[in-house]
Design a protein around this motif. Structure first.
Motif, mmCIF file in Angstrom:
data_model
loop_
_atom_site.group_PDB
_atom_site.id
_atom_site.type_symbol
_atom_site.label_atom_id
_atom_site.label_comp_id
_atom_site.label_asym_id
_atom_site.label_seq_id
_atom_site.Cartn_x
_atom_site.Cartn_y
_atom_site.Cartn_z
ATOM 1 N N VAL A 100 -15.832 -20.878 22.329
ATOM 2 C CA VAL A 100 -15.557 -19.507 21.880
ATOM 3 C C VAL A 100 -15.917 -19.329 20.398
ATOM 4 C CG1 VAL A 100 -13.114 -19.731 21.144
ATOM 5 C CG2 VAL A 100 -13.908 -17.609 22.218
ATOM 6 N N GLN A 101 -15.964 -20.427 19.650
ATOM 7 C CA GLN A 101 -16.325 -20.304 18.232
ATOM 8 C C GLN A 101 -17.798 -19.926 18.043
ATOM 9 O OE1 GLN A 101 -14.184 -20.004 15.854
ATOM 10 N NE2 GLN A 101 -12.476 -20.504 17.220
ATOM 11 N N LEU A 109 -6.282 -9.585 27.010
ATOM 12 C CA LEU A 109 -6.563 -9.360 25.590
ATOM 13 C C LEU A 109 -5.745 -8.132 25.183
ATOM 14 C CD1 LEU A 109 -10.438 -9.925 25.648
ATOM 15 C CD2 LEU A 109 -8.630 -11.566 25.110
ATOM 16 N N MET A 151 -16.504 -9.232 19.660
ATOM 17 C CA MET A 151 -15.701 -10.459 19.810
ATOM 18 C C MET A 151 -14.887 -10.441 21.109
ATOM 19 S SD MET A 151 -14.583 -11.810 16.133
ATOM 20 C CE MET A 151 -13.359 -10.594 15.847
ATOM 21 N N GLY A 208 -4.117 -17.087 21.558
ATOM 22 C CA GLY A 208 -4.808 -17.006 20.275
ATOM 23 C C GLY A 208 -4.731 -15.638 19.652
ATOM 24 N N THR A 209 -5.409 -15.505 18.521
ATOM 25 C CA THR A 209 -5.436 -14.224 17.814
ATOM 26 C C THR A 209 -6.867 -13.911 17.389
ATOM 27 O OG1 THR A 209 -4.359 -12.952 16.065
ATOM 28 C CG2 THR A 209 -4.897 -15.215 15.528
ATOM 29 N N ILE A 210 -7.229 -12.652 17.487
ATOM 30 C CA ILE A 210 -8.583 -12.203 17.156
ATOM 31 C C ILE A 210 -8.458 -11.184 16.026
ATOM 32 C CG2 ILE A 210 -10.662 -11.063 18.066
ATOM 33 C CD1 ILE A 210 -9.566 -11.853 20.906
ATOM 34 N N VAL A 252 -11.555 -15.892 15.536
ATOM 35 C CA VAL A 252 -10.801 -16.187 16.753
ATOM 36 C C VAL A 252 -10.072 -17.494 16.474
ATOM 37 C CG1 VAL A 252 -10.856 -16.723 19.223
ATOM 38 C CG2 VAL A 252 -12.504 -15.096 18.273
ATOM 39 N N SER A 253 -8.739 -17.455 16.471
ATOM 40 C CA SER A 253 -7.954 -18.675 16.266
ATOM 41 C C SER A 253 -7.095 -18.936 17.484
ATOM 42 C CB SER A 253 -7.055 -18.539 15.028
ATOM 43 O OG SER A 253 -7.823 -18.589 13.853
ATOM 44 N N ARG A 272 -15.112 -5.970 16.363
ATOM 45 C CA ARG A 272 -13.991 -6.233 17.280
ATOM 46 C C ARG A 272 -14.473 -6.191 18.730
ATOM 47 N NH1 ARG A 272 -10.557 -2.472 19.901
ATOM 48 N NH2 ARG A 272 -8.666 -3.539 20.609
ATOM 49 N N VAL A 306 -15.285 -13.282 23.967
ATOM 50 C CA VAL A 306 -14.149 -14.114 24.400
ATOM 51 C C VAL A 306 -14.040 -14.074 25.926
ATOM 52 C CG1 VAL A 306 -11.615 -14.181 24.441
ATOM 53 C CG2 VAL A 306 -12.813 -13.966 22.258
ATOM 54 N N LEU A 311 -4.710 -12.847 22.382
ATOM 55 C CA LEU A 311 -5.508 -13.459 23.452
ATOM 56 C C LEU A 311 -4.605 -14.356 24.291
ATOM 57 C CD1 LEU A 311 -8.728 -15.511 22.556
ATOM 58 C CD2 LEU A 311 -6.924 -16.508 23.910
#
Ligand code: ZN
Ligand code: ZN
Length: 444
Positions: free
Chosen positions: A257-258, A332, A308, A295-297, A273-274, A305, A312, A226
């Motif tokens: 986003v969380q 993305l 998400m 970030g990373t998904i 999602v971090s 997937r 995002v 991301l």
């Protein structure tokens, strides 16, 4: 009585003609003893190979010496070796009559980090990575995989009266950047060479050696990257009314986003999602022009997937609209897919591994990390990837008890105990491959 005896004889003849003699069950105890004897005899060579690779690691697509070293080992064993498949990868083939082609994969690459294990064979090597000088270390255990890969090749050749078919041993570059499997496939791995009937890989992890962990279905996660740039209008921190504040947008996005995870995704499904990097600004009294968020998904299932990724994107756009800012730049990037362990292949290997490892074979939850071994599955090859432990049980238990567990993968302290770990790797991999040949020979 005479007639009965005659009809029984006819029946017996018919049975003999129609029912093939049953193939004896794989004698796992005997095979395990043979594999252990093979490793014991070869261990000085494997130990030297492991420690040399460990001390001289190479980064993604730079694995020139590592690859050449493995190529020489495999040629000496009688494999037909092709180098530079997918830049630094290699393919080693060994034919042993009619039967399936079974692929065994190791990675070649290390990580751009400093090793801090204090081992006498620790890496002190440096290289250039993204324009900067960096230390290099095998802190993911790919050196264990390489030594196990060579040991498995030797063990299988020593047992070649036990199987018929073709071994396709591949050494893959650049796993850590998720690009090596694709590079090999793009260079004709399954067209210049035969597409295998099955494929196996293993990975070392921070728990006791002698243990083998496996999964059915998803074994690792889908990985997407991301990158979002929020575009505002910079100005004085004391006059915010004249600006559009991108830092505020980034902050809102990171929190909101969380809710994609907690409110939109099915709570029983895995999804993460971090946000790992936020870059913006230079000083406390300047509102900057823009802010970027990286970030990373992660997910296991395609539908989770998709949900998400959509969430995002929608959240980023909504956050910008809320500030009356221009639309954000959203990228993305699709990474590696989840490794899906084939139920049939796993069931076959499970039987042999259970007989060899007993309670030390454990069915475990999927890893939330990602792994590009999945790409071979994406090409239609049934896969199995399993994990092996690396530490002495007593030390591992004592460390857990003390509240400071032993280091895991990607830690500068990650320090597998070579011999028993390689023994576990070779035994488990050789038995997994033999079980797949055996099952094929039964015509199932
Ligand atoms: Zn890694
Ligand atoms: Zn790894």
């Amino acid at each position: 009585m005479k007639r009965l005896a005659r009809s029984l004889a006819v029946f017996a003849t018919l049975c003999a003609a129609t029912i093939l003699p049953a193939r004896a069950e794989m004698d796992v105890a005997r095979l395990k003893a043979a594999i252990e004897a093979s490793i014991e005899a070869d261990y000085p060579g494997l130990d030297a190979l492991y420690k040399d690779i460990h001390a001289h690691p190479e980064l993604a697509f730079q694995e020139v010496k590592t690859s050449a070293r493995l190529a020489a080992e495999m040629r000496a064993l009688g494999f037909e070796v092709t180098e530079k498949v997918g830049r630094t990868g290699l393919v080693a083939i060994y034919g042993n009559g009619d039967g399936p082609t079974i692929m065994v994969r190791t990675e070649l690459d290390a990580l751009p980090m400093e090793e801090k294990t204090g081992l006498d064979y620790a890496s002190r090597d440096k290289t250039t990575w993204n324009g900067r000088e960096t230390f290099v270390a095998h802190s993911c255990g790919h050196d264990i995989h390489m030594a196990s890969w060579i040991g498995t090749a030797k063990a299988l050749l020593g047992l070649k009266d036990q199987w018929r078919g073709t071994l396709m041993f591949i050494a893959q570059p650049a796993e850590e950047i998720g690009a090596g499997a694709m590079a090999m496939l793009g260079d004709g791995l399954f067209t210049r060479f035969k597409k295998p009937d099955f494929a196996f890989a293993l990975h070392a992890g921070g728990y006791p050696h002698g243990y083998v962990n496996y999964r059915v279905g998803a074994g690792s996660s889908n990985y997407d990257g991301l990158y979002i740039q929020f575009r505002g209008r910079g100005g004085h921190g004391a006059m915010p009314q004249r600006t559009i504040d991108p830092v505020m947008m980034a902050a809102r996005f990171i929190v909101d986003v969380q809710t994609v995870i907690s409110r939109e995704k099915d709570p029983t499904e895995f999804g993460i999602v971090s946000i790992g990097a936020v870059n913006s600004g230079t000083a406390g009294n300047i509102i900057p022009d823009d802010a970027t968020v990286l970030g990373t998904i992660r997910s296991f299932k395609p539908e989770v997937r998709a949900k998400m990724l959509a969430g995002v994107e929608r959240t980023a756009k909504a956050v910008a609209a809320m500030s009356d800012a221009p639309a954000p730049l959203i990228q993305l990037t699709e990474g590696t897919k989840a490794v899906i362990n084939d139920p049939g292949l796993v069931a076959t290997a499970e039987k042999a591994l259970k007989a060899a490892f007993g309670e030390r074979l454990r069915l475990t939850p999927a890893n939330t990390t990602s792994e590009d071994f999945s790409e071979f599955g994406g090409s239609g090859v049934p896969l199995m990837m399993f994990n092996i432990g690396v530490y002495d049980l007593e030390k591992w238990m004592a460390a857990n008890k003390s509240g400071t567990p032993l280091a895991g993968n990607h830690s500068p302290q990650f320090a597998p105990v070579p011999k028993p770990t390689i023994l576990t790797g070779v035994t488990a991999m050789t038995l997994a491959v033999l079980s797949a040949f055996d099952q094929h020979a039964r015509g199932k």
